[in-house]
Design a protein around this motif. Structure first.
Motif, PDB file in Angstrom:
ATOM      1  N   SER A 116      78.525  26.184  41.473  1.00  0.00           N
ATOM      2  CA  SER A 116      77.117  26.091  41.826  1.00  0.00           C
ATOM      3  C   SER A 116      76.775  27.019  42.983  1.00  0.00           C
ATOM      4  O   SER A 116      77.644  27.490  43.719  1.00  0.00           O
ATOM      5  CB  SER A 116      76.750  24.651  42.214  1.00  0.00           C
ATOM      6  N   ASP A 117      75.473  27.272  43.109  1.00  0.00           N
ATOM      7  CA  ASP A 117      74.919  28.035  44.235  1.00  0.00           C
ATOM      8  C   ASP A 117      75.614  29.386  44.384  1.00  0.00           C
ATOM      9  O   ASP A 117      75.773  30.109  43.408  1.00  0.00           O
ATOM     10  CB  ASP A 117      74.990  27.211  45.522  1.00  0.00           C
ATOM     11  N   GLU A 118      76.064  29.715  45.596  1.00  0.00           N
ATOM     12  CA  GLU A 118      76.674  31.016  45.844  1.00  0.00           C
ATOM     13  C   GLU A 118      77.953  31.218  45.046  1.00  0.00           C
ATOM     14  O   GLU A 118      78.315  32.344  44.713  1.00  0.00           O
ATOM     15  CB  GLU A 118      76.954  31.196  47.344  1.00  0.00           C
ATOM     16  N   ASN A 119      78.649  30.136  44.788  1.00  0.00           N
ATOM     17  CA  ASN A 119      79.897  30.240  44.034  1.00  0.00           C
ATOM     18  C   ASN A 119      79.661  30.586  42.575  1.00  0.00           C
ATOM     19  O   ASN A 119      80.617  30.918  41.850  1.00  0.00           O
ATOM     20  CB  ASN A 119      80.687  28.939  44.127  1.00  0.00           C
ATOM     21  N   LEU A 170      80.776  18.483  47.051  1.00  0.00           N
ATOM     22  CA  LEU A 170      80.489  19.889  47.355  1.00  0.00           C
ATOM     23  C   LEU A 170      81.364  20.808  46.512  1.00  0.00           C
ATOM     24  O   LEU A 170      82.516  20.498  46.209  1.00  0.00           O
ATOM     25  CB  LEU A 170      80.718  20.156  48.843  1.00  0.00           C
ATOM     26  N   ASP A 171      80.796  21.947  46.162  1.00  0.00           N
ATOM     27  CA  ASP A 171      81.466  22.875  45.259  1.00  0.00           C
ATOM     28  C   ASP A 171      82.443  23.774  46.004  1.00  0.00           C
ATOM     29  O   ASP A 171      82.209  24.172  47.144  1.00  0.00           O
ATOM     30  CB  ASP A 171      80.412  23.735  44.556  1.00  0.00           C
ATOM     31  N   VAL A 172      83.558  24.065  45.349  1.00  0.00           N
ATOM     32  CA  VAL A 172      84.436  25.155  45.766  1.00  0.00           C
ATOM     33  C   VAL A 172      84.507  26.126  44.606  1.00  0.00           C
ATOM     34  O   VAL A 172      84.260  25.765  43.442  1.00  0.00           O
ATOM     35  CB  VAL A 172      85.849  24.653  46.149  1.00  0.00           C
ATOM     36  N   THR A 225      84.145  17.907  49.848  1.00  0.00           N
ATOM     37  CA  THR A 225      84.427  19.035  48.979  1.00  0.00           C
ATOM     38  C   THR A 225      85.334  18.611  47.832  1.00  0.00           C
ATOM     39  O   THR A 225      86.252  17.817  48.014  1.00  0.00           O
ATOM     40  CB  THR A 225      85.103  20.155  49.788  1.00  0.00           C
ATOM     41  N   GLU A 226      85.049  19.126  46.652  1.00  0.00           N
ATOM     42  CA  GLU A 226      85.877  18.810  45.489  1.00  0.00           C
ATOM     43  C   GLU A 226      87.309  19.316  45.685  1.00  0.00           C
ATOM     44  O   GLU A 226      87.602  20.054  46.617  1.00  0.00           O
ATOM     45  CB  GLU A 226      85.264  19.423  44.232  1.00  0.00           C
ATOM     46  N   ASN A 227      88.183  18.900  44.762  1.00  0.00           N
ATOM     47  CA  ASN A 227      89.608  19.247  44.794  1.00  0.00           C
ATOM     48  C   ASN A 227      90.314  18.663  46.011  1.00  0.00           C
ATOM     49  O   ASN A 227      91.307  19.204  46.494  1.00  0.00           O
ATOM     50  CB  ASN A 227      89.826  20.767  44.742  1.00  0.00           C
ATOM     51  N   ASN A 228      89.771  17.565  46.522  1.00  0.00           N
ATOM     52  CA  ASN A 228      90.366  16.902  47.681  1.00  0.00           C
ATOM     53  C   ASN A 228      91.686  16.234  47.311  1.00  0.00           C
ATOM     54  O   ASN A 228      91.972  15.974  46.139  1.00  0.00           O
ATOM     55  CB  ASN A 228      89.406  15.830  48.211  1.00  0.00           C
ATOM     56  N   ILE A 229      92.465  15.925  48.350  1.00  0.00           N
ATOM     57  CA  ILE A 229      93.683  15.148  48.153  1.00  0.00           C
ATOM     58  C   ILE A 229      93.305  13.671  48.131  1.00  0.00           C
ATOM     59  O   ILE A 229      92.590  13.200  49.013  1.00  0.00           O
ATOM     60  CB  ILE A 229      94.692  15.416  49.286  1.00  0.00           C
ATOM     61  N   PRO A 230      93.743  12.895  47.146  1.00  0.00           N
ATOM     62  CA  PRO A 230      93.410  11.461  47.100  1.00  0.00           C
ATOM     63  C   PRO A 230      93.889  10.734  48.355  1.00  0.00           C
ATOM     64  O   PRO A 230      94.930  11.052  48.918  1.00  0.00           O
ATOM     65  CB  PRO A 230      94.166  10.972  45.860  1.00  0.00           C
ATOM     66  N   ASP A 278      85.903  16.327  41.164  1.00  0.00           N
ATOM     67  CA  ASP A 278      85.614  17.559  40.443  1.00  0.00           C
ATOM     68  C   ASP A 278      84.101  17.645  40.267  1.00  0.00           C
ATOM     69  O   ASP A 278      83.514  16.888  39.494  1.00  0.00           O
ATOM     70  CB  ASP A 278      86.318  17.562  39.080  1.00  0.00           C
ATOM     71  N   ARG A 279      83.466  18.552  41.002  1.00  0.00           N
ATOM     72  CA  ARG A 279      82.009  18.633  40.974  1.00  0.00           C
ATOM     73  C   ARG A 279      81.484  18.968  39.593  1.00  0.00           C
ATOM     74  O   ARG A 279      80.385  18.524  39.207  1.00  0.00           O
ATOM     75  CB  ARG A 279      81.535  19.693  41.984  1.00  0.00           C
ATOM     76  N   GLU A 280      82.256  19.743  38.839  1.00  0.00           N
ATOM     77  CA  GLU A 280      81.781  20.139  37.522  1.00  0.00           C
ATOM     78  C   GLU A 280      81.788  18.961  36.541  1.00  0.00           C
ATOM     79  O   GLU A 280      81.089  18.995  35.529  1.00  0.00           O
ATOM     80  CB  GLU A 280      82.635  21.285  36.974  1.00  0.00           C
ATOM     81  N   LEU A 281      82.579  17.935  36.819  1.00  0.00           N
ATOM     82  CA  LEU A 281      82.567  16.726  35.989  1.00  0.00           C
ATOM     83  C   LEU A 281      81.515  15.735  36.471  1.00  0.00           C
ATOM     84  O   LEU A 281      80.833  15.097  35.671  1.00  0.00           O
ATOM     85  CB  LEU A 281      83.947  16.063  36.005  1.00  0.00           C
ATOM     86  N   GLN A 282      81.378  15.587  37.791  1.00  0.00           N
ATOM     87  CA  GLN A 282      80.372  14.683  38.357  1.00  0.00           C
ATOM     88  C   GLN A 282      80.066  15.164  39.771  1.00  0.00           C
ATOM     89  O   GLN A 282      80.960  15.265  40.614  1.00  0.00           O
ATOM     90  CB  GLN A 282      80.884  13.235  38.379  1.00  0.00           C
TER      91      GLN A 282
END
Length: 343
Positions: free
Chosen positions: A272-275, A234-236, A127-132, A205-209
């Motif tokens: 994306s999708d439902e979001n 995966l999108d959030v 899922t995007e926005n993960n902690i490095p 960041d899913r919206e970037l890649q």
């Protein structure tokens, strides 16, 4: 009587041992040992008492031992990873010294097997926005040779910001991996649990890649095998909808038919999708706030399509008015702040 005499002597005889090293896959009919080489006299006769394998043949006339069948260490001793316990044995009775001679043929591994992944492609997701610093366990390749001829290193290759980046890790020479800390992705090997990990060293960041493609290569110093690894982001729901305009203008009159679609509003959501599923709502007319699901006499807004329709005929007085409608768009997130536009 001679046979009985031999067995009686065997029971009281000492046992000599000799270890002989032979390579697996040695050609059939190759003579691997000559018993005459350890005898002071070529007249010594040996009696074969037992043999652990039909792959070896003893010629009692010449006192030679040869290979009669293929010897594959990886099939013969599949659990001998260290190549230390794979033996074929033959036991003889020395008719001259009246003792037992045990020959132990240690099967030496050769690098005759290529490392293999269980699949040509693998897919993992995060899922995007993960902690490095997140670790994702990867499927390893298998090599049935013993450790010295087995997998030596893995290499990860990918393109990031138009640059080719590699991360290489040696399984038996664990060098300091701090050189990888400035890389967005790199490999890490757990030598205690024998696990291979992909380290995600950035916030996705899913919206970037929305995906990353890697080539995972394994090498045993002789053979190289590669597989494709895809990381799906995966999108959030981290973006709000947006209208392309803040104000829309529509002209209507008292002759505009009932049911006319005055305008189709469209908001955009980078998720994306439902979001990214957007719901439209009519919030107010000329400053009068409409409650949820409250009806009005003139306009109807399709909450799914964004179509604004006229639902009753305007009288002459109404046709001279300017109606100001406040429209909202949200993506269904609880307590989400809607995007606003005015019609």
């Amino acid at each position: 009587m001679l046979l009985i005499y031999i067995f009686l002597l065997v029971g009281f005889s000492e046992c000599r041992e000799r270890e002989i090293l032979i390579n697996e896959e040695t050609s059939i009919e190759t003579i691997i040992f000559d018993l005459n080489s350890i005898s002071p006299s070529s007249l010594i006769t040996y009696q074969l008492l037992e043999s652990s394998s039909s792959s070896l043949l003893f010629n009692s006339t010449t006192n030679s031992i040869s290979i009669t069948k293929r010897i594959d260490r990886d099939i013969l001793c599949p659990n001998d990873d260290l190549c230390s316990t794979c033996y074929l044995t033959m036991k003889f009775y020395d008719m001259f010294h009246y003792d037992i001679l045990l020959l132990k043929f240690k099967i030496n591994d050769i690098n005759d097997n290529q490392p293999r992944f269980s699949s040509n492609t693998y897919s993992i997701s995060l899922t995007e926005n993960n902690i490095p610093g997140i670790k994702i366990r990867l499927s390893k390749a298998e090599d049935i040779d013993c450790l010295i001829n087995s997998i030596q290193f893995y290499e990860l290759t990918y393109i990031y910001n138009n640059r080719i980046i590699t991360s290489k890790i040696n399984l038996f020479q664990q060098i300091n991996q701090t050189i990888n800390y400035n890389r967005p992705f790199y490999l890490e090997y757990d030598s205690i649990n024998f696990e291979l990990y992909l380290i995600i060293n950035l916030t996705l960041d899913r919206e970037l890649q929305n995906e990353y493609i890697f080539t995972l290569t394994v090498n045993d110093y002789k053979y190289t095998t590669s597989t494709k690894l895809t990381l799906i982001v995966l999108d959030v729901n981290d973006h709000n909808p947006k209208f392309s305009q803040s104000i829309y203008t529509v002209n209507i009159s008292h002759i505009t038919p009932i049911g006319t679609i005055l305008i189709k509003l469209t908001a955009y959501d980078e998720d994306s999708d439902e979001n990214a599923r957007i719901y439209y709502s009519l919030l107010s007319i000329d400053g009068y706030k409409l409650e949820l699901n409250e009806k009005n006499d003139l306009f109807q807004l399709n909450s799914y399509t964004g179509e604004l329709s006229l639902i009753s005929t305007l009288n002459h007085l109404d046709s001279k008015n300017i109606f100001k409608l406040l429209i909202g768009a949200c993506d269904g997130t609880h307590n989400a702040i809607p995007a606003l536009t005015t019609v």
